[in-house]
Design a protein around this motif. Structure first.
Motif, PDB file in Angstrom:
ATOM      1  N   ARG B  22       0.829  -1.200   0.000  1.00 21.54           N
ATOM      2  CA  ARG B  22       0.000   0.000   0.000  1.00 21.54           C
ATOM      3  C   ARG B  22       0.869   1.258   0.000  1.00 21.54           C
ATOM      4  O   ARG B  22       1.880   1.341   0.697  1.00 21.54           O
ATOM      5  N   CYS B  23       0.421   2.218  -0.787  1.00 25.98           N
ATOM      6  CA  CYS B  23       1.046   3.534  -0.801  1.00 25.98           C
ATOM      7  C   CYS B  23      -0.031   4.551  -0.462  1.00 25.98           C
ATOM      8  O   CYS B  23      -1.117   4.544  -1.077  1.00 25.98           O
ATOM      9  N   HIS B  24       0.269   5.408   0.491  1.00 25.80           N
ATOM     10  CA  HIS B  24      -0.702   6.405   0.936  1.00 25.80           C
ATOM     11  C   HIS B  24      -0.068   7.783   0.879  1.00 25.80           C
ATOM     12  O   HIS B  24       1.051   7.984   1.359  1.00 25.80           O
ATOM     13  N   GLN B  25      -0.780   8.750   0.290  1.00 21.40           N
ATOM     14  CA  GLN B  25      -0.265  10.117   0.222  1.00 21.40           C
ATOM     15  C   GLN B  25      -1.267  11.083   0.841  1.00 21.40           C
ATOM     16  O   GLN B  25      -2.471  10.850   0.814  1.00 21.40           O
ATOM     17  N   THR B  26      -0.730  12.142   1.396  1.00 19.79           N
ATOM     18  CA  THR B  26      -1.595  13.160   1.998  1.00 19.79           C
ATOM     19  C   THR B  26      -1.539  14.469   1.204  1.00 19.79           C
ATOM     20  O   THR B  26      -2.000  15.496   1.670  1.00 19.79           O
ATOM     21  N   GLU B  27      -0.949  14.405   0.000  1.00 18.61           N
ATOM     22  CA  GLU B  27      -0.697  15.622  -0.770  1.00 18.61           C
ATOM     23  C   GLU B  27      -1.727  15.886  -1.858  1.00 18.61           C
ATOM     24  O   GLU B  27      -1.645  16.873  -2.573  1.00 18.61           O
TER      25      GLU B  27
END
Lengths: 111, 109
Positions: B22-27
């Motif tokens: 999993r890859c999670h971004q907040t941008e």
């Protein structure tokens, strides 16, 4: 097929030396060239170059793009042991902002 | 860095088992990428996404699938892991230059 080639493969220098790393590219509809530094973790961004002949500088590091020669160089002056890393070059071309990476140059700076 | 996290950070699995990274971004970036990095091959693009439910193949996509049901998450699935998929996997987001997540070290025994 897009291609990016870096040279040399590796080099060893002593603190205080200057190093020059080379990157050549063959990319359809070239847009930009990027340099990254990778120590024992994820690559970290150094420079993005889009215009030919304009030098980008950050401290002891600088880079320039030559669109005529389809190449770029990364210079590191007054090297320090903390500059030891793999330096990656990548180019973006046509669709999707995709990066094509070169194989990297491993730099070892000895005290 | 750059608001990107990857999970798990390390995984050991057996040949033939499914694996999801999993890859999670907040941008809130539109573009997300999965790369693998192997000695002698540098970084190679597996798949990328240019929006929710919009994905495309990279140069080494065989044996991998991806999904992006939300802007912030980009999943990479190995349907049936093989030893050749032992690698370090990096997720990246693009905001002009690409910024990389911390990586996942996957070992397939």
């Amino acid at each position: 097929e897009d291609k990016v080639v870096q040279s040399p493969l590796s080099l060893v220098v002593h603190e205080g030396d200057t190093v020059t790393l080379n990157c050549s590219y063959e990319v359809t509809n070239f847009r930009s060239l990027l340099w990254y530094k990778q120590e024992k973790k994820a690559p970290t961004f150094l420079f993005m170059l889009t215009s030919s002949g304009i030098e980008k500088k950050s401290g002891r590091l600088s880079s320039i793009l030559d669109k005529k020669e389809l190449s770029s160089i990364l210079n590191i002056t007054a090297t320090q042991t903390g500059d030891s890393a793999i330096y990656l070059c990548a180019a973006t071309g046509a669709a999707g902002n995709k990066l094509t990476f070169g194989g990297g140059t491993r730099v070892l700076v000895k005290p | 860095d750059a608001g990107i996290t990857q999970s798990p950070r390390h995984k050991v699995t057996e040949t033939g088992t499914p694996v999801t990274l999993r890859c999670h971004q907040t941008e809130n970036h539109r573009y997300m990428y999965w790369y693998r990095q192997d000695p002698g091959h540098g970084l190679r693009l597996i798949h990328y996404s240019y929006g929710v439910k919009d994905t495309d193949k990279g140069e080494v996509s065989d044996g991998y699938s991806v999904s992006r049901s939300k802007t912030e998450d980009f999943l990479l699935t190995l349907e049936s892991a093989t030893s050749s998929q032992t690698s370090v996997y990096f997720c990246a987001i693009s905001s002009g230059p690409e910024f990389f997540g911390p990586g996942t070290r996957l070992t397939v025994l």
